[in-house]
Design an enzyme around this catalytic site. Structure first.
Site, PDB file in Angstrom:
ATOM      1  N   PHE A 121       0.862  -1.194   0.000  1.00 53.76           N
ATOM      2  CA  PHE A 121       0.000   0.000   0.000  1.00 53.76           C
ATOM      3  C   PHE A 121       0.887   1.229   0.000  1.00 53.76           C
ATOM      4  CE2 PHE A 121      -2.514   3.412   1.876  1.00 53.76           C
ATOM      5  CZ  PHE A 121      -3.636   3.360   1.071  1.00 53.76           C
ATOM      6  N   ASP A 149       9.002   2.451   2.180  1.00 57.17           N
ATOM      7  CA  ASP A 149       7.803   3.189   2.579  1.00 57.17           C
ATOM      8  C   ASP A 149       7.587   2.913   4.063  1.00 57.17           C
ATOM      9  OD1 ASP A 149       5.350   4.226   3.162  1.00 57.17           O
ATOM     10  OD2 ASP A 149       4.333   3.455   1.375  1.00 57.17           O
ATOM     11  N   LYS A 189       2.059   9.526   8.852  1.00 62.94           N
ATOM     12  CA  LYS A 189       1.297   9.046  10.005  1.00 62.94           C
ATOM     13  C   LYS A 189       1.803   9.599  11.351  1.00 62.94           C
ATOM     14  CE  LYS A 189      -1.395   5.429   7.943  1.00 62.94           C
ATOM     15  NZ  LYS A 189      -0.983   4.989   6.620  1.00 62.94           N
TER      16      LYS A 189
HETATM   17  C1  LIG Z   1      -1.120   5.267   5.136  1.00 62.35           C
HETATM   18  C2  LIG Z   1      -0.068   4.876   4.191  1.00 62.35           C
HETATM   19  C3  LIG Z   1       0.188   5.605   3.007  1.00 62.35           C
HETATM   20  C4  LIG Z   1      -0.678   6.765   2.570  1.00 62.35           C
HETATM   21  O1  LIG Z   1      -0.699   7.806   3.486  1.00 62.35           O
HETATM   22  P1  LIG Z   1      -1.851   8.935   3.390  1.00 62.35           P
HETATM   23  O2  LIG Z   1      -1.473   9.897   4.482  1.00 62.35           O
HETATM   24  O3  LIG Z   1      -3.154   8.256   3.613  1.00 62.35           O
HETATM   25  O4  LIG Z   1      -1.767   9.554   2.057  1.00 62.35           O
HETATM   26  C5  LIG Z   1       1.237   5.208   2.219  1.00 62.35           C
HETATM   27  N1  LIG Z   1       2.012   4.158   2.550  1.00 62.35           N
HETATM   28  C6  LIG Z   1       1.797   3.437   3.669  1.00 62.35           C
HETATM   29  C7  LIG Z   1       2.711   2.298   3.994  1.00 62.35           C
HETATM   30  C8  LIG Z   1       0.744   3.764   4.517  1.00 62.35           C
HETATM   31  O5  LIG Z   1       0.521   3.036   5.611  1.00 62.35           O
END
Ligand SMILES: *Cc1c(COP(=O)(O)O)cnc(C)c1O
Length: 395
Positions: A129, A214, A243
């Site tokens: 994701f 990520d 986050k």
């Molecule tokens: C939440 C998340 C995103 C996206 O972040 P947003 O603030 O919702 O745009 C991207 N990569 C990972 C691994 C995530 O957990």
């Protein structure tokens, strides 16, 4: 009538009016223990006094100036991030998706300035994701997020996570980078073996590819280290965080080595809001909390207690919970019952938890969770698990 809010979310019918540490208070006065922390965002719980003070003090001085001018808070927060990571440089964003977009663009641009513009493909991993922008859904590669949104942005190739041979077969002379979450979050709290991460680093070095981590979900203390990749000893060239970094204020960042970032010259990328004074006031205060002596030790202590207790809970309810996985305070329960049913039972018991892929219930409590709160959380989760046994017995 069409809903006034675009109906893209399956919202639970509760509105919270106040947050106090690990607790949320609903409109009707009911208190919930928050083991979701707004999807791992409220790293210091709700209404942490240091963050409230930082935000309100800044709010009385200056909100926004744009990146046409120096923003001193960006300089100090970037210096702290650089001092405590592999990175030399930082770009501030408002979200995780924007941090990922910056990473995609940086990786492509690196090869462009190296005279290899044909190298723009980024390899990602099944279950990934990387946000909901057009680039993010192409990188994530999940059909349910791509469907109906036109041709997938080109240049994103996907291979099964953990399969080194499949990865080697997918690498071509057009591959710019590999991008991976050290522990898949939305995909279902799926950790990768440190050996696999080391193998990725080696492949990248051999083939001149960039390694992108990520760490939007795994970063900022969530796994018990400031960044999850520290557990493996493998350093990326580019890293996305968001986050927890703003403790609840919208903030993200893309970190990189000077080499990886060398194509990102004046005018190549930008943002209006990213790194604005409000975000930087909170981000700096949050960073000081992350870096406070003993903070991560305490996270690991709470995490050890929780994962041990969750293991015992799974053993007690083998028909409800299959197994426990994850690291630090990023924990997953692989369920035998539908994860959504368990989440509802937990909420009824008084604790908020999150769904994730692979029928997993995800726990991302505030990093400041006390031992007493951890114990209370276990009691509530136990109550939720027991409710399935009584249901089964009644049938
Ligand atoms: C939440 C998340 C995103 C996206 O972040 P947003 O603030 O919702 O745009 C991207 N990569 C990972 C691994 C995530 O957990």
């Amino acid at each position: 009538m069409f809903p006034v809010l675009l109906p893209t979310f399956a919202r639970t019918d509760i509105a919270f009016v106040r947050g106090e540490g690990a607790w949320l208070v609903a409109e009707d006065g009911r208190r919930y223990l928050d083991f979701g922390a707004g999807i791992g965002v409220a790293a210091f719980g709700h209404s942490h006094p240091a963050l409230v003070a930082a935000l309100t003090q800044q709010a009385g001085k200056l909100w926004h100036t744009s990146n046409l001018y120096r923003v001193p808070g960006q300089e100090s927060l970037a210096a702290k991030l650089v001092a405590h990571s592999f990175a030399d440089t930082v770009f501030f964003t408002n979200s995780g998706s924007e941090a990922c977009e910056c990473a995609f663009k940086m990786a492509r641009r690196y090869h462009f300035v190296n005279g290899q513009p044909e190298r723009f493909h980024i390899i990602t991993f099944t279950g990934a994701f990387h946000g909901r922008t057009l680039g993010g859904i192409a990188a994530g590669g999940q059909e349910k997020y791509l469907e109906g949104f036109g041709p997938k942005v080109s240049g994103f190739d996907q291979v099964p996570a953990g399969d080194l041979d499949a990865l080697k077969a997918a690498i071509t002379d057009k591959t710019a980078a590999l991008m991976i979450e050290p522990i898949q979050g939305e995909g279902g709290i799926r950790p990768l073996a440190p050996d696999y991460l080391r193998a990725l680093r080696k492949l990248c070095d051999e083939k001149g590819m960039l390694l992108i981590f990520d760490e939007v979900q795994t970063g900022m203390g969530r796994t018990g280290k400031l960044f999850a990749h520290e557990w493996s000893g493998v350093e990326p060239d580019i890293m996305c965080v968001a986050k927890g970094i703003g403790g609840g204020f919208p903030l993200g960042a893309c970190l990189a080595t000077a080499e990886a970032a060398k194509g990102m010259t004046v005018g190549t990328h930008g943002t209006t809001y990213g790194g604005n004074p409000l975000a930087m006031a909170v981000g700096n205060a949050a960073m000081d909390l992350f870096l406070a002596p003993g903070f991560l030790d305490q996270v690991n202590k709470t995490a050890n207690y929780l994962s041990q207790q969750l293991g015992a809970l799974a053993a007690e309810h083998p028909n409800v919970i299959e197994s426990v996985r994850g690291q630090g305070l990023m924990l997953g329960l692989k369920m035998k019952v539908p994860n959504g049913d368990f989440i509802n039972a937990a909420r009824t018991a008084g604790i908020l938890v999150l769904p994730a892929g692979d029928n997993v219930v995800r726990l991302l409590p505030p990093l400041t969770l006390t031992e007493a709160e951890a114990r209370e959380g276990m009691a509530l989760l136990s109550k939720a698990a027991s409710s399935f046994e009584t249901k089964a017995a009644a049938q």
